[in-house]
Design a protein around this motif. Sequence first.
Motif, PDB file in Angstrom:
ATOM      1  N   SER A 105     -41.372 -65.854   8.390  1.00 42.51           N
ATOM      2  CA  SER A 105     -42.088 -66.028   7.121  1.00 42.51           C
ATOM      3  C   SER A 105     -43.575 -65.702   7.221  1.00 42.51           C
ATOM      4  O   SER A 105     -44.228 -65.471   6.192  1.00 42.51           O
ATOM      5  CB  SER A 105     -41.899 -67.452   6.602  1.00 42.51           C
ATOM      6  N   ARG A 106     -44.122 -65.676   8.422  1.00 36.35           N
ATOM      7  CA  ARG A 106     -45.548 -65.346   8.562  1.00 36.35           C
ATOM      8  C   ARG A 106     -45.795 -63.836   8.498  1.00 36.35           C
ATOM      9  O   ARG A 106     -46.943 -63.406   8.331  1.00 36.35           O
ATOM     10  CB  ARG A 106     -46.079 -65.905   9.887  1.00 36.35           C
ATOM     11  N   GLN A 111     -43.393 -56.069   4.921  1.00 36.35           N
ATOM     12  CA  GLN A 111     -42.942 -56.880   6.038  1.00 36.35           C
ATOM     13  C   GLN A 111     -41.848 -57.820   5.542  1.00 36.35           C
ATOM     14  O   GLN A 111     -41.796 -58.183   4.355  1.00 36.35           O
ATOM     15  CB  GLN A 111     -44.094 -57.679   6.632  1.00 36.35           C
ATOM     16  N   ASP A 137     -45.821 -61.420   6.306  1.00 32.86           N
ATOM     17  CA  ASP A 137     -45.723 -61.389   4.844  1.00 32.86           C
ATOM     18  C   ASP A 137     -46.699 -60.414   4.187  1.00 32.86           C
ATOM     19  O   ASP A 137     -47.165 -60.638   3.079  1.00 32.86           O
ATOM     20  CB  ASP A 137     -45.930 -62.793   4.280  1.00 32.86           C
ATOM     21  N   THR A 180     -37.499 -64.500   0.707  1.00 35.64           N
ATOM     22  CA  THR A 180     -38.204 -63.366   1.290  1.00 35.64           C
ATOM     23  C   THR A 180     -37.361 -62.103   1.171  1.00 35.64           C
ATOM     24  O   THR A 180     -36.132 -62.173   1.060  1.00 35.64           O
ATOM     25  CB  THR A 180     -38.513 -63.620   2.773  1.00 35.64           C
ATOM     26  N   GLY A 240     -41.214 -60.914   5.674  1.00 37.43           N
ATOM     27  CA  GLY A 240     -41.496 -62.251   5.151  1.00 37.43           C
ATOM     28  C   GLY A 240     -42.162 -62.276   3.788  1.00 37.43           C
ATOM     29  O   GLY A 240     -42.510 -63.358   3.292  1.00 37.43           O
ATOM     30  N   VAL A 241     -42.336 -61.119   3.149  1.00 35.17           N
ATOM     31  CA  VAL A 241     -42.928 -61.089   1.802  1.00 35.17           C
ATOM     32  C   VAL A 241     -41.996 -61.796   0.824  1.00 35.17           C
ATOM     33  O   VAL A 241     -40.803 -61.492   0.757  1.00 35.17           O
ATOM     34  CB  VAL A 241     -43.179 -59.636   1.341  1.00 35.17           C
ATOM     35  N   ARG A 242     -42.538 -62.724   0.072  1.00 34.00           N
ATOM     36  CA  ARG A 242     -41.731 -63.416  -0.936  1.00 34.00           C
ATOM     37  C   ARG A 242     -41.520 -62.489  -2.135  1.00 34.00           C
ATOM     38  O   ARG A 242     -42.448 -61.812  -2.587  1.00 34.00           O
ATOM     39  CB  ARG A 242     -42.387 -64.724  -1.348  1.00 34.00           C
TER      40      ARG A 242
END
Length: 445
Positions: A102-103, A118, A105, A148, A120-122
Motif C-alpha cells: 500500500s505504500r 504503482q 502509491d 488499490t 498501491g494507488v487507491r
Amino acid sequence: MATDLEWEKEMMKLLGEEVVVFDMATREKLSKDYYWYSPVLDNRLKDNKPADGVALPRNEEEVAAVLAFGYRYQIPVTVRGAGTGNYGQAVPLQGGIVLDLSRMDRILEIGEGFARLQCGVRLGVMDKTAREAGQEIRIYPSTYVKATVGGFVSGGSGGIGSITYGNLWDGNVLEAVVYTMEETPKRLVVAGKELYDYIHNYGTTGIMTEVTIPLAPRTEWVQVIAQFPSFEQSMRFSEALAKDGAIHKRLISPMEWPVPSYFTPLSKVIESDMAAVMLEIADGLLPEVEVLAQSYGGHIGHVIESEKYRKTIGVSDFTWNHTTLWAMKTDATLTYLQAGFNLGSYMEQMDLIKKQFGDEVLFHFEWIRSGGNVTPTCLPLVFYKSEERLYEIIGYFESIGVKIFDPHTWVLDNGGRGEVGSMERRKRQNDPQGLLNPGKINYVM
C-alpha cells in the motif's frame, strides 16, 4: 528453514525497521481481509495464525529484496493491497511474511487513454485525478475508495463500468510489472494474453508492482433509481437498457424486494414492495431511460444530478458486493453467491430457483458485458442455515445451468477463475518453491 528468531533478525538487518514490522497488532490486522462476508470462510479463517512478519516496501528494489530473502529462507510470502477482498486472498494460510504494497502509491503517468500506476494507488484517488484531467477509470469495484489498483487486478474481476467495458480480462489491463520469487527475482513486463496468468491470481504467480490501465473520456454521470411493481419487469427493462447502445451507462443493478429495504440511507426515496434498479447513465439521457422504464411498467423514483456526483452517497454504494454488506448489516444471517445466468433463459432459471427455495434466495443482478456479450450476472443473497444447505443451493443452481463462482472458498480452482491450468504452469515457472501465497491454488510441483 531458519528459526523465526534467526530470520527475523536477518530481515530487520537487511531492510530496517521502516520496512519490517513484527508487532502482534500489526501482524493480526494485516493478516485478515473481508472473508467474513462468507460464514464458511469466517468459521475456517477467524482463528488462522497471523503472519510471522510484515514487510511494507516503498519501491521495487525492496520488493525484490523481500522475495529473495523469502526464497533463501523458504518463507511463504502473501501479498496484500488494501485487504478489501472477500475470499481470504490476503490471509497467510502458512504464516510467513505478509507483503503489504500500500505504500507504493504513486501515479507514475497519465496519458491520453491510459494511466501507469504503482500497485498501491487507491482507485478512488486515481479516478479523481483522471477526472481532473478529463478522463476516468473504465471499471472499478464498489470498494473503490479503499481498494488499490494492484489488489483489484490481482483479486477482482469486474464492477461498475463493466456493462460498457467488460471484465478485467476484456482489455481493462494493458500492462503489468511482475516480480518472480526466485534466488534472484526477475522483473517481468507483461502484456497481451500473458496478463491472464496474473489477473485474479491472488499473488500466486508473481508479485505485481506496477499496472497500466486504460482510461475513458470523462463523462458526467446521473444516478437513478428506477422502480417496478415486479422483479420480472425490472429485469426486462434492465436487459433492454443493457442492449441499447445509444444510451451510455456505467451501472445497471436490478434487485428484488426486500433487498432495497436494506439500504437505510435511501429509505426515504425507495418505495416499499417495489423492485429497484440502480443506474448510472450519461447526463442528458434521462428522458430516454424514463420512456424505456415506463414501457415496462416502471418509473423513475429518484435522481441524483451529475453535479452531485461523488459529493454525496451514490447509488453505486449499494451495488455489487456493497449490496451484500448492507444486507448483512440488517440481518447477520445473510450471505451471498456469485452466479452466471444464461441470457436466453435467465427468467426460466430464476423461476425454477424461486419455486425451489422461495425467499431463502433473494435476487440481485448486475448486467455486464463479458467478452463483448451482454450477460446477466447475479450476486443473490442467501439466508445462511448451514454449510450443507448452502452447497445444496449451489448444487441446484448448477443443475439448471447456472454457473457458480464460489465465494466461500479461498482456492482459485473452485472460485472466481474456474480454469487455472495456464496459471498453474506459470506458478511453477515463477515460484519454483511454491512460496507465493501457498494454499490458494491447487497444483503439483
